[in-house]
Enzyme design. Structure first.
Site, PDB file in Angstrom:
ATOM      1  CG  ASP A 106      -2.162  -0.827   0.985  1.00 17.85           C
ATOM      2  OD1 ASP A 106      -2.187  -1.582   0.006  1.00 17.85           O
ATOM      3  OD2 ASP A 106      -3.079  -0.783   1.805  1.00 17.85           O
TER       4      ASP A 106
ATOM      5  CG  ASP B 264      -7.730  -7.230   8.122  1.00 16.28           C
ATOM      6  OD1 ASP B 264      -6.610  -7.571   7.720  1.00 16.28           O
ATOM      7  OD2 ASP B 264      -8.786  -7.763   7.736  1.00 16.28           O
TER       8      ASP B 264
END
Length: 618
Positions: free
Chosen positions: A336, A556
């Site tokens: 990312d 997460d």
């Protein structure tokens, strides 16, 4: 780490792609200015995305300003990158940033913007650098020294909060013994493997996969977990301390511990080589649009220098140890990071800082230089997923950025062995019951709310399309793609078994898609998800492997705010009661409740992932 839909100036179709170049020479007060400007633009109805290359053909420049005039009064710059952009009437000005202001003789820098237009979109031609028209004759070299600018990205359209995968920092529990068996992520070799330590085209071919003892132990302790406890998963290095003592939650082994264990597992495997996967994930201002997976290093606090000396140098030093030379060490480089520069610069201050300082680009280039130099280390750069970069306004600039970053390394594009998509995400590998070319009652599925004009509906088509574009951009034909299939199986009772017969495009897509998320932008601990395809080498043309990079069962992000000493914040996208925002269509988050902070073991999620695995677990 998270991932949400990132969509900017997207349109139904790209209508034209064009380029123009201007070159010129003249003399300014301080230096002979001679320049070449190349303007490449794609356009669609009412929108455009332009990439501009400025090449200095004259004396070295310590600073530069580019100006040009749009031919049509309806042409506007909406969002730019790699320069400070302004517009007055039809006159456009772009001034250098600190990291790309120095241009040596012959050096180039790349900038760009997304814009809008009304009646027509002709290309500008009157480019000037420092007031001198670019019409172009190189000057005789003159003695002024200057550094060549670091090549850099081109962020681009689209807002959206990107967040990303991953475990995150944490203390490590005491170490425990590890399993021996290593399950192969690949097909059996049809011929003898090459000599140990040889840098091969596909590091997964003919190899067995390293079984991470920390994750294997957590999986084995779950009812039914022994069925997959010997599957190869990645080792995450998400903080400096993880190098020596493991990352978050139940992970206690440092990098050298894992490599020593990999050598032991390799010795037990016979002649087959062993592949171990290591995630490099600690850039300064990491996951600049995320809350649940923010990192420890900050650009403003000497983060880039620390990243190089305390993180990458240490990792590379360990991996270069000759006792590990027979291992195939696959590195997943900074999930990312670069995609955030494409879509999130305008919305997040931390991303703006990552772009203006050049820290993301320089950090990734430094990592590639250090890791590629080790013969048995392989580098795969993170490329987000189709529901982030699948729109043309994001896809093209991302391809350009990847090429620019790689070209700025010592080995150029050869410093990258491949790219990985869907890291720690949930997008289906393949949608079996419809494709992007499907139509319903004369309407393309691209017009459905779920697809939302994207050019891709699943990860495999996106990975192949991205690879083709990257090879066309100059990457070698040996470039390989990986897909993280650890949590994208979407099995269970909710999985469709056939193509919908509905004549309504939205109903057709919703009844046909196996990805059962509320919205493709939802990324945190998704309810209903299942383990996907098991690790496998060369599953399709252009793909090196299906892999499990995100270890199933590791959270997460927390469902509510939890005090911790790992620097991890609370992201509402992990809250099952959150009703969403414009970036996920104001839909519910789809997250499971009761989740711990990122990287910590989430038993309820692990059980659901096993229950909904596809192919089903035996």
């Amino acid at each position: 780490m998270s991932s949400t839909v990132r969509r900017g100036l997207v349109a139904a179709a790209v209508l034209a792609i064009g380029s123009t170049a201007a070159v010129a020479t003249a003399t300014s007060a301080n230096a002979a200015v001679s320049c070449k400007v190349t303007y490449d633009a794609s356009e669609w109805q009412g929108g455009m995305s332009a990439n501009i290359t400025i090449q200095n053909l004259g004396d070295a420049l310590s600073n530069w300003t580019l100006t040009f005039t749009f031919p049509n009064s309806g042409q506007k710059v909406a969002q730019g990158w790699s320069a400070n952009w302004s517009q007055s009437g039809s006159n456009v000005t772009a001034t250098a940033l600190d990291w790309n202001k120095s241009l040596a003789t012959g050096a180039s820098t790349n900038i760009g913007f997304n814009g809008t237009w009304t009646s027509s979109n002709p290309k500008p031609t009157d480019f000037k650098v420092n007031g001198v028209s670019c019409n172009g004759t190189p000057q005789s070299p003159s003695p002024s020294p200057s550094q060549s600018p670091s090549r850099t990205p081109s962020p681009s359209p689209s807002q959206s909060p990107s967040q990303s995968p991953s475990p995150s920092p944490s203390q490590s529990p005491s170490r425990t013994p590890s399993p021996s068996p290593s399950q192969s992520p690949s097909q059996s070799p049809s011929q003898s493997p090459p000599p140990a330590g040889t840098h091969v085209d596909n590091p997964y071919a003919g190899a067995t996969g390293y079984v991470n003892p920390d994750w294997s132990r957590s999986a084995s302790n779950e009812p039914g977990g022994s069925r997959i406890a010997n599957t190869s998963t990645a080792v995450w290095l998400d903080q400096i301390a993880a190098i020596s003592s493991g990352s978050a939650g139940n992970n206690s082994m440092g990098l050298r511990d894992h490599l020593d264990e990999a050598v032991r597992q390799d010795a037990a495997n016979g002649s087959a080589p062993l592949t171990i996967q290591v995630v490099i994930y600690d850039l300064p201002n990491r996951d600049c649009s995320a809350l649940s997976s923010n990192g420890e290093l900050k650009i403003a606090n000497n983060g880039l220098a620390r990243y190089k000396s305390e993180y990458i140098d240490v990792i590379a030093g360990i991996m270069a140890d000759s006792k590990y030379s027979n291992l195939r060490i696959v590195t997943i480089v900074e999930p990312d990071s670069l995609p955030n520069l494409i879509t999130n610069v305008s919305a997040f201050q931390a991303c703006q800082e990552a772009q203006s300082s050049g820290a993301y680009v320089q950090g990734v280039q430094y990592a590639l230089n250090k890791l590629h130099a080790i013969r048995n280390v392989y580098t795969y750069v993170d490329a987000a997923h189709h529901a982030w970069l699948g729109w043309d306004s994001n896809f093209g600039p991302m391809v350009t950025l990847f090429q620019q970053v790689a070209a700025g390394t010592t080995a150029g594009v050869n410093s990258v062995d491949g790219f990985i998509v869907n890291t720690a995400n949930f997008s289906a590998t393949v949608e079996p019951y419809f494709t992007i070319n499907s139509t319903v009652n004369g309407q393309s599925v691209r017009q459905s709310k779920w697809v939302d004009w994207n050019y891709y509906v699943d990860e495999q088509s996106f990975a192949v399309g991205l690879r083709n574009a990257l090879v066309a951009k100059g990457f070698p034909n040996t470039l390989g793609m990986l897909i993280d299939t650890s949590r994208n199986g979407w099995g269970g009772s909710a999985r469709p078994t056939k193509t919908s017969t509905s004549t309504n495009v939205d109903t057709f897509v919703n009844e046909s898609r196996v990805d059962r998320r509320v919205h493709a932008g939802n990324w945190c601990n998704q309810s209903g998800a299942g383990m996907g395809e098991r690790p496998k080498a060369a599953p399709a043309s252009g793909l090196d492997a299906y892999v499990w990079i995100k270890p199933p069962g590791e959270s997460d992000g927390s469902s509510s705010a939890i005090n911790n000493n790992e620097g991890k914040g609370f992201d509402r996208m992990c809250d099952p009661t959150y009703t969403g925002n414009s970036l996920n269509g104001n839909n519910m988050s789809g997250a499971l409740g009761g989740a711990p902070v990122s990287g910590h073991w989430f038993s309820a999620q692990f059980q659901q992932l096993m229950q909904n695995a596809y192919p089903p677990l035996s």
